[in-house]
Design an enzyme around this catalytic site. Structure first.
Site, mmCIF file in Angstrom:
data_model
loop_
_atom_site.group_PDB
_atom_site.id
_atom_site.type_symbol
_atom_site.label_atom_id
_atom_site.label_comp_id
_atom_site.label_asym_id
_atom_site.label_seq_id
_atom_site.Cartn_x
_atom_site.Cartn_y
_atom_site.Cartn_z
ATOM 1 N N GLY A 12 87.228 -61.388 -47.432
ATOM 2 C CA GLY A 12 87.559 -60.126 -46.774
ATOM 3 C C GLY A 12 88.729 -60.291 -45.829
ATOM 4 C CB SER A 14 93.167 -57.653 -47.381
ATOM 5 O OG SER A 14 92.058 -56.766 -47.384
ATOM 6 N NE ARG A 15 90.636 -53.144 -45.827
ATOM 7 C CZ ARG A 15 89.788 -52.136 -46.042
ATOM 8 N NH1 ARG A 15 90.179 -50.897 -45.854
ATOM 9 N NH2 ARG A 15 88.556 -52.357 -46.446
ATOM 10 C CG ASP A 60 82.127 -58.002 -55.802
ATOM 11 O OD1 ASP A 60 81.612 -58.419 -54.739
ATOM 12 O OD2 ASP A 60 81.673 -57.032 -56.418
ATOM 13 C CB VAL A 61 82.107 -62.300 -51.730
ATOM 14 C CG1 VAL A 61 83.516 -62.677 -51.300
ATOM 15 C CG2 VAL A 61 81.620 -61.048 -51.004
ATOM 16 C CG ASN A 88 85.770 -61.325 -42.097
ATOM 17 O OD1 ASN A 88 85.400 -60.943 -40.991
ATOM 18 N ND2 ASN A 88 86.626 -60.625 -42.839
ATOM 19 C CE1 TYR A 159 77.755 -55.551 -40.396
ATOM 20 C CE2 TYR A 159 76.827 -55.247 -38.202
ATOM 21 C CZ TYR A 159 77.752 -55.835 -39.031
ATOM 22 O OH TYR A 159 78.685 -56.700 -38.513
ATOM 23 C CB ALA A 162 72.291 -57.558 -43.855
ATOM 24 C CE LYS A 163 77.488 -59.136 -40.903
ATOM 25 N NZ LYS A 163 78.380 -60.095 -41.609
#
Length: 254
Positions: A12, A14-15, A60-61, A88, A159, A162-163
């Site tokens: 992840g 790129s941004r 795609d991870v 990330n 979210y 999951a973390k």
């Protein structure tokens, strides 16, 4: 191993935070595999801006074949195995308190999507990079978590759950992989100002964070990105299985 001798994979990348992490490692002279999923234009532009030591690779991870191909391509390009992996990638989530579903409206599929992004999206890149790390008797795995696990300012149920699972995975990997010279740590950022995911966050929420944070500011992606350099460096060679919260002191964890 010095940072300028390493090959680093940032998922992840790129941004947002990922781009800041890529820039931090590139600044230190590392070879960087910049993974992206959909943001091809941003990834290619960033790689071009940073020069020949940064390679943009789509994957795609959550897809084992794509992840394996990405690692093989990056290692062939730089002629070295991946020594540092920064997990990330964030899958389809925005920190928008106005649109966050309340508990009674959530489906198990909402949780599965985030579990696949955080757990499967970490497991597959780790598995792809492990042979090279074990052969070198050296590796740095750095996972990106959240301080919402300790301090759920907004109840982002799927979210944050999951973390929390990612923290458990981090510590179990640290236990198993330490014998191979591989450290595994988690960096738990606060809400960052500003990334694509936090661009929809209200000023009210940012204001609460600023007012209650000892440093009196909202942490930036660049500030968190530099912490990944510490975990990848020899300075952190005796640190593993840890969850370092980088949020200006909002959450103080003993």
């Amino acid at each position: 191993m010095k940072l300028n001798e390493q090959t680093v994979l940032v998922t992840g990348g790129s941004r947002g935070l990922g781009a800041s992490i890529v820039k931090s490692f590139a600044r230190e002279g590392a070879n960087v595999i910049l993974n992206y999923f959909q943001s091809e234009e941003a990834a290619i532009l960033l790689a071009h801006e940073l020069g020949e030591h940064v390679l943009a690779v789509q994957a795609d991870v959550r897809d084992e074949e794509q992840v394996q191909r990405m690692v093989e391509q990056g290692e062939a390009y730089f002629g070295k195995p991946v020594t540092t992996l920064v997990n990330n990638a964030l899958i389809d989530f925005q920190f928008n308190p106005a649109t966050q579903k309340p508990l009674e409206d959530l489906f198990w599929a909402d949780f599965l999507k985030q579990l696949e992004g955080s757990i499967e999206g970490t497991l597959l890149p780790v598995q792809a990079c492990l042979p090279g790390m074990k052969a070198a008797s050296f590796g740095r795995i750095i996972n990106i978590g959240t301080n919402l696990v300790q301090n759920p300012v907004v109840a982002y149920h799927e979210y944050t759950t999951a973390k929390a699972g990612l923290l458990g995975l981090t510590r179990n990997m640290a236990k198993e992989l330490g014998q191979h010279g591989i450290t595994v740590n988690l960096i738990s950022g606060g809400l960052l100002r500003e990334t694509d995911a936090s661009s929809v966050t209200t000023d009210e929420v940012f204001g609460i964070i600023k007012a209650t944070t000892p440093l009196g500011k909202v942490t930036t992606p660049a500030e968190l990105a530099d912490v990944t350099l510490f975990f990848a460096s020899d300075w952190a060679r005796a640190v593993t299985g840890q969850n370092l919260i980088v949020d200006g002191g909002l959450v103080m964890n003993g």
